[in-house]
Write a protein that holds these residues in place. Structure first.
Motif, PDB file in Angstrom:
ATOM      1  N   SER A   1      37.309  43.690  36.100  1.00 36.16           N
ATOM      2  CA  SER A   1      38.669  43.814  36.083  1.00 36.16           C
ATOM      3  C   SER A   1      39.645  42.898  35.000  1.00 36.16           C
ATOM      4  O   SER A   1      39.125  42.021  34.692  1.00 36.16           O
ATOM      5  N   LYS A   2      40.856  43.453  34.795  1.00 32.18           N
ATOM      6  CA  LYS A   2      41.672  42.484  33.954  1.00 32.18           C
ATOM      7  C   LYS A   2      43.140  42.522  34.382  1.00 32.18           C
ATOM      8  O   LYS A   2      43.621  43.936  34.849  1.00 32.18           O
ATOM      9  N   THR A   3      43.652  41.771  34.304  1.00 27.37           N
ATOM     10  CA  THR A   3      45.137  41.672  34.714  1.00 27.37           C
ATOM     11  C   THR A   3      45.951  41.420  33.710  1.00 27.37           C
ATOM     12  O   THR A   3      47.360  41.575  33.697  1.00 27.37           O
ATOM     13  N   GLN A   4      45.573  41.104  32.511  1.00 26.87           N
ATOM     14  CA  GLN A   4      46.377  40.758  31.533  1.00 26.87           C
ATOM     15  C   GLN A   4      45.967  41.846  30.143  1.00 26.87           C
ATOM     16  O   GLN A   4      45.028  42.591  30.329  1.00 26.87           O
ATOM     17  N   PRO A   5      47.034  41.934  29.319  1.00 22.33           N
ATOM     18  CA  PRO A   5      46.860  42.927  28.181  1.00 22.33           C
ATOM     19  C   PRO A   5      45.533  42.819  27.509  1.00 22.33           C
ATOM     20  O   PRO A   5      45.213  41.724  27.216  1.00 22.33           O
TER      21      PRO A   5
END
Length: 344
Positions: free
Chosen positions: A290-294
């Motif tokens: 998962s990624k929450t930042q660009p």
């Protein structure tokens, strides 16, 4: 007490080692240092082969124990030649001795010994074929054929009277395509051969190729005396399988390293706003991602220990590199442009 222990040390045995212990030690060292193996070392292979050639022969071993390596090779030591004169009580002088016409031990000799001992098919006792007949052992010495148990072709004239040897059988290379999973897990590949027999007839043979986890494309596996029969050699060809890695739909090996590369496609929106995805590793495990930042296009994340096994270091693995492949838009609507201009 022996004069020196260099040859015993090369085979990792004691000076009191038995014939059987020397044979087993040679098998282990030769298979380790053979130039076709991942652990190969050409010079070391030659050295252990010469050590075995001397220590496996009772006469030469006695010379080595009493006078050292140069004497066993047939060279007189500095400061006087104790081997001169056939009538002086010296066991090495005169016809049949080690002096005169000495043939230096070569790489060809090393490969010949390896082949005569059964090549990659050597058993735990150092042998893989019968004690008589073509290619077998005669005269109580593993290389038979010559008086005094000298390597075949030396005869009763010692090193100065080497007779012509039969030509070596050909080595035939053939590709062996394997999947990345095969190279990860290891296993056995069965290959059915159609080959020429002793009298030119066609015959079938199934060979089992053992693949070790972590092997790479280009690894060579030899099968001595398994190809077409060659009458002029009185032996069969050596078959050499060369591993070729099949393309994988997800993973790619990073050159010749033990690292794996996997591309992870994401949308333009996901690259900006983040995402939750799963990645399945080469050994079938689910890895939440998962990624929450660009995320920048073609940036990557490294996962240690999730790559290919390291064949020389059992239990260890390379790394897995995840490269983000952003589906970047090739055009924008006026509304999308306005949204970007308003929010960025």
């Amino acid at each position: 007490m022996v004069k020196e222990t260099k040859l015993y040390d090369l085979l990792e045995v004691s000076p009191s080692a038995s014939e059987t212990e020397i044979k087993k030690a040679y098998r282990k060292a030769a298979l380790k240092y053979h130039p076709d193996k991942p652990t190969g070392d050409t010079e070391k292979f030659k050295e252990v082969s010469e050590a075995f050639d001397i220590l496996s022969n009772g006469d030469k071993r006695q010379v080595y124990d009493d006078y050292g390596l140069e004497a066993a090779r047939g060279n007189a030591p500095a400061g006087g030649n104790p081997f001169a004169g056939a009538g002086s009580g010296n066991p090495f002088g005169g016809a049949g001795g080690y002096g005169g016409g000495h043939h230096g031990f070569s790489q060809a000799d090393a490969f010949n010994i390896f082949s005569q001992m059964g090549g990659f098919g050597m058993g735990d006792d150092g042998f893989s074929f019968s004690s008589s007949g073509p290619g077998g052992f005669g005269g109580g010495h593993p290389f038979g054929g010559g008086a005094g148990g000298m390597p075949g072709g030396f005869g009763g004239q010692g090193f100065g009277g080497r007779s012509a040897r039969r030509p070596e059988p050909d080595t035939v290379s053939m590709p062996l395509p394997v999947s990345l999973e095969d190279l990860f897990h290891g296993g056995v590949k069965k290959m059915k051969l159609n080959r020429k027999g002793l009298h030119g007839e066609r015959e079938s043979k199934v060979l089992e190729v053992n693949i070790k986890p972590g092997w790479k494309a280009g690894t060579k596996i030899n099968f001595t005396n398994e190809g077409d029969y060659q009458p002029e050699c009185q032996a069969r060809q050596t078959l050499q399988f060369v591993l070729e890695e099949k393309p994988h739909p997800v993973f790619k090996r990073d050159g010749t390293s033990n690292n794996l590369i996997v591309n992870l496609p994401i949308t333009f929106k996901e690259s900006l706003c983040g995402f939750d995805k799963d990645i399945t590793t080469i050994d079938g495990k689910r890895l939440p991602f998962s990624k929450t930042q660009p995320v920048q296009p073609n940036s990557s994340a490294l996962y240690p220990g999730l790559g290919m096994p390291i064949s020389k270091s059992p239990g260890q693995r390379g790394d897995m590199e995840v490269i983000f492949k952003v589906d970047y838009p090739i055009s924008l609507t006026p509304q999308q442009k306005q949204a970007i201009q308003t929010n960025f």
